[in-house]
Design a protein around this motif. Structure first.
Motif, short mmCIF file in Angstrom:
data_model
loop_
_atom_site.label_atom_id
_atom_site.label_comp_id
_atom_site.label_asym_id
_atom_site.label_seq_id
_atom_site.Cartn_x
_atom_site.Cartn_y
_atom_site.Cartn_z
N LEU A 50 0.83 -1.21 0.00
CA LEU A 50 0.00 0.00 0.00
C LEU A 50 0.86 1.26 0.00
O LEU A 50 0.50 2.27 -0.60
N ALA A 51 2.01 1.19 0.66
CA ALA A 51 2.92 2.33 0.65
C ALA A 51 3.51 2.57 -0.74
O ALA A 51 3.97 3.68 -1.04
N GLY A 52 3.49 1.56 -1.60
CA GLY A 52 4.02 1.69 -2.95
C GLY A 52 2.97 1.86 -4.02
O GLY A 52 3.23 1.59 -5.21
N GLN A 53 1.79 2.30 -3.66
CA GLN A 53 0.72 2.49 -4.63
C GLN A 53 1.06 3.59 -5.64
O GLN A 53 1.77 4.55 -5.33
N SER A 54 0.50 3.44 -6.85
CA SER A 54 0.66 4.49 -7.86
C SER A 54 -0.06 5.77 -7.43
O SER A 54 0.34 6.87 -7.79
N LEU A 55 -1.12 5.62 -6.67
CA LEU A 55 -1.85 6.76 -6.13
C LEU A 55 -1.08 7.32 -4.94
O LEU A 55 -0.59 6.55 -4.09
N ASP A 56 -0.94 8.63 -4.87
CA ASP A 56 -0.21 9.24 -3.77
C ASP A 56 -0.81 8.79 -2.44
O ASP A 56 -2.04 8.73 -2.28
N THR A 57 0.04 8.46 -1.47
CA THR A 57 -0.46 7.95 -0.19
C THR A 57 -1.25 8.98 0.60
O THR A 57 -1.90 8.63 1.59
N ASP A 58 -1.18 10.27 0.22
CA ASP A 58 -2.07 11.26 0.84
C ASP A 58 -3.52 11.07 0.42
O ASP A 58 -4.42 11.63 1.05
N ARG A 59 -3.74 10.27 -0.64
CA ARG A 59 -5.07 10.13 -1.22
C ARG A 59 -5.86 8.98 -0.59
O ARG A 59 -6.98 8.72 -0.99
N PHE A 60 -5.29 8.29 0.37
CA PHE A 60 -6.04 7.24 1.06
C PHE A 60 -5.46 7.05 2.45
O PHE A 60 -4.32 7.41 2.73
N GLU A 61 -6.29 6.51 3.33
CA GLU A 61 -5.83 6.16 4.67
C GLU A 61 -5.99 4.66 4.86
O GLU A 61 -6.80 4.01 4.18
N VAL A 62 -5.21 4.10 5.77
CA VAL A 62 -5.25 2.67 6.05
C VAL A 62 -5.58 2.49 7.53
O VAL A 62 -4.93 3.08 8.40
N ILE A 63 -6.60 1.69 7.79
CA ILE A 63 -7.04 1.43 9.16
C ILE A 63 -6.88 -0.06 9.44
O ILE A 63 -7.50 -0.90 8.78
N VAL A 64 -6.03 -0.40 10.38
CA VAL A 64 -5.82 -1.79 10.77
C VAL A 64 -6.74 -2.07 11.96
O VAL A 64 -6.62 -1.43 13.01
N ALA A 65 -7.64 -3.03 11.77
CA ALA A 65 -8.62 -3.39 12.81
C ALA A 65 -8.21 -4.74 13.39
O ALA A 65 -8.45 -5.78 12.79
N ASP A 66 -7.58 -4.70 14.54
CA ASP A 66 -6.96 -5.87 15.16
C ASP A 66 -7.98 -6.59 16.05
O ASP A 66 -8.51 -6.03 17.00
N ASP A 67 -8.21 -7.87 15.73
CA ASP A 67 -9.19 -8.68 16.47
C ASP A 67 -8.55 -9.36 17.68
O ASP A 67 -8.86 -10.50 18.00
N GLY A 68 -7.63 -8.64 18.36
CA GLY A 68 -7.06 -9.15 19.61
C GLY A 68 -5.77 -9.92 19.45
O GLY A 68 -5.51 -10.87 20.20
N SER A 69 -4.92 -9.51 18.50
CA SER A 69 -3.67 -10.24 18.25
C SER A 69 -2.77 -10.26 19.49
O SER A 69 -2.75 -9.31 20.29
N SER A 70 -1.98 -11.35 19.60
CA SER A 70 -1.00 -11.45 20.68
C SER A 70 0.43 -11.40 20.14
O SER A 70 1.38 -11.54 20.90
N ASP A 71 0.59 -11.21 18.83
CA ASP A 71 1.93 -11.10 18.25
C ASP A 71 2.31 -9.62 18.16
O ASP A 71 1.75 -8.78 18.87
N ASP A 72 3.23 -9.26 17.28
CA ASP A 72 3.69 -7.87 17.20
C ASP A 72 2.96 -7.07 16.13
O ASP A 72 3.55 -6.24 15.44
N THR A 73 1.66 -7.30 16.01
CA THR A 73 0.85 -6.59 15.03
C THR A 73 0.93 -5.08 15.22
O THR A 73 1.13 -4.33 14.25
N GLU A 74 0.78 -4.61 16.44
CA GLU A 74 0.80 -3.16 16.66
C GLU A 74 2.16 -2.58 16.28
O GLU A 74 2.24 -1.49 15.69
#
Length: 411
Positions: free
Chosen positions: A28-52
């Motif tokens: 997503l960071a390498g999209q042809s569309l400028d990264t100012d043109r979209f936001e990314v929301i990570v919705a974590d369902d309770g991970s216990s690894d290093d997701t955050e």
């Protein structure tokens, strides 16, 4: 980065898949569309690894938001809803962790919504997606190539599990009686206003499956069409699935039907719950049901019903499968089913409030076990008997203490 409202919000639910999430975020960071043109929301369902921590690694490259909910089992619909509440864009794009994207992915979803005026939810084509099989060589290819390179080189062989089904209808979902059968949230998009208008994902759906189809069902009912885009593509990374998840799928199909009892979902329910492996025949089976019952739409079965009633004790409760648009005069209050929606309307209008009149086939009802004393199955269901007779009888026996079959095809 810009603080202006972006055109698109991508919502990625995740659970203990930090390494795959890193690959998602890098793409997503390498999209042809400028990264100012979209936001990314990570919705974590309770991970216990290093997701955050994985999310934190990309904060200087993406407009990122992170939400974590307590781990109380698979609550992916709840996670997606939480992500949607954080979204600021007018378009929501849903993407699963480990569903890899090419450089034009975000722009392709935006273009798909601009191309055709109206209210649409977009179903993105997903190469390699097959819940029932794992391509062991696909991950190696993904490790050795970018998604764009892999699709250019091998896309024709990495078909979406829906490919043959949709190709038969020229990938036009408007031609389908059950278009929501193809709405998978591993790669899709919908206007935020339309998503909010139907209340988002139903959080009663827990575990695997059908929370996405049920959302699409409500979107369609609210006037939102479904369209397939083959340019808004992704590639599903292969991973084994726990066979026990099939039980979750069955429970969620049961929920789906209970919430929206209707003839199409009756057919889907029987195919999945009783036959277990006929999911992709759903569309064709429903078409055949409608064709096979068309000849009986004008058939009067009042004589059949009256004949059965004459031999029944008074005061009992009754259900009729295939009631038609009229019943014998003086019929005690009953639950009446018919597939013909016009017959149902006429029957309901004839004696308002007297009978419980429902649009349905009778393959599956929402009545409780043993709900009535007697069930009559009429000859309006003759056309279904060869294919569905055993299922009609099974349901009649489940809801009634006694079953009376006047369908001539059953004799």
């Amino acid at each position: 980065m810009s603080h202006d409202t972006p055109p698109a919000s991508l919502i990625i639910p995740t659970y203990n898949r930090a390494d795959l999430l890193r690959r998602n975020l890098a793409q997503l960071a390498g999209q042809s569309l400028d990264t100012d043109r979209f936001e990314v929301i990570v919705a974590d369902d309770g991970s216990s690894d290093d997701t955050e921590a994985a999310v934190g690694e990309f904060r200087d490259r993406l407009r990122l938001k992170y939400h974590r909910q307590e781990d109380r089992g698979n609550r992916v619909g709840t996670a997606r809803n939480a992500g949607a509440r954080l979204a600021t864009a007018p378009l929501l794009i849903f993407l699963d962790t480990g569903t890899f994207v090419g450089r034009d992915f975000v722009d392709a979803h935006l273009r798909a919504h601009r191309e055709v005026p109206g209210r649409w939810a977009i179903v993105g084509y997903t190469y390699g997606y097959d819940p029932e099989g794992v391509d062991a060589g696909l991950m190696r290819q993904l490790d050795e190539s970018t998604p764009d390179e892999l699709v250019e080189r091998a896309g024709a062989t990495l078909r979406d599990v829906r490919h043959a089904h949709l190709a038969a209808h020229e990938f036009d979902l408007s031609r389908l009686l059950v278009p929501y059968q193809n709405f998978f949230t591993l790669n899709c998009s919908v206007a935020a206003a339309d998503f909010a208008a139907v209340g988002g994902f139903d959080e009663d759906f827990v575990g695997w499956g059908f929370e996405d189809l049920e959302l699409a069902y409500r979107l369609l009912r609210d006037g939102v069409g479904l369209r397939m885009s083959r340019t808004a593509w992704a590639i599903e990374s292969p991973h084994p699935r726990d066979p026990a998840r099939f039980d979750e799928l069955l429970r969620n199909m049961d929920r789906f039907f209970a919430k929206h009892p209707s003839p199409p979902l009756e057919v889907g329910w029987v195919l999945l719950m009783r036959y277990r492996d006929d999911y992709w025949t759903w569309e064709d089976e429903l078409r055949q049901v409608l064709e096979q019952t068309a000849a009986a739409q004008g058939r009067d079965v009042t004589g059949e019903i009256a004949g059965v009633l004459a031999g029944l004790p008074t005061g009992g409760s009754l259900a009729v499968l295939g009631a038609g648009d009229q019943v014998p005069p003086g019929l005690p209050a009953a639950v009446l089913y018919d597939l013909d929606v016009n017959a149902v309307a006429r029957l309901a209008a004839a004696e308002p409030g007297r009978h419980d009149v429902r649009h349905g086939i009778g393959l599956r009802t929402t009545l409780e076990d043993g709900a009535v004393d007697d069930v009559i199955v009429t000859s309006r269901l003759d056309g279904l008997w060869k294919r569905w007779g055993a299922d009609l009888l099974a349901e009649a026996r489940r809801i009634g203490k006694r079953v009376h079959v006047t369908a001539t095809a059953a004799r």
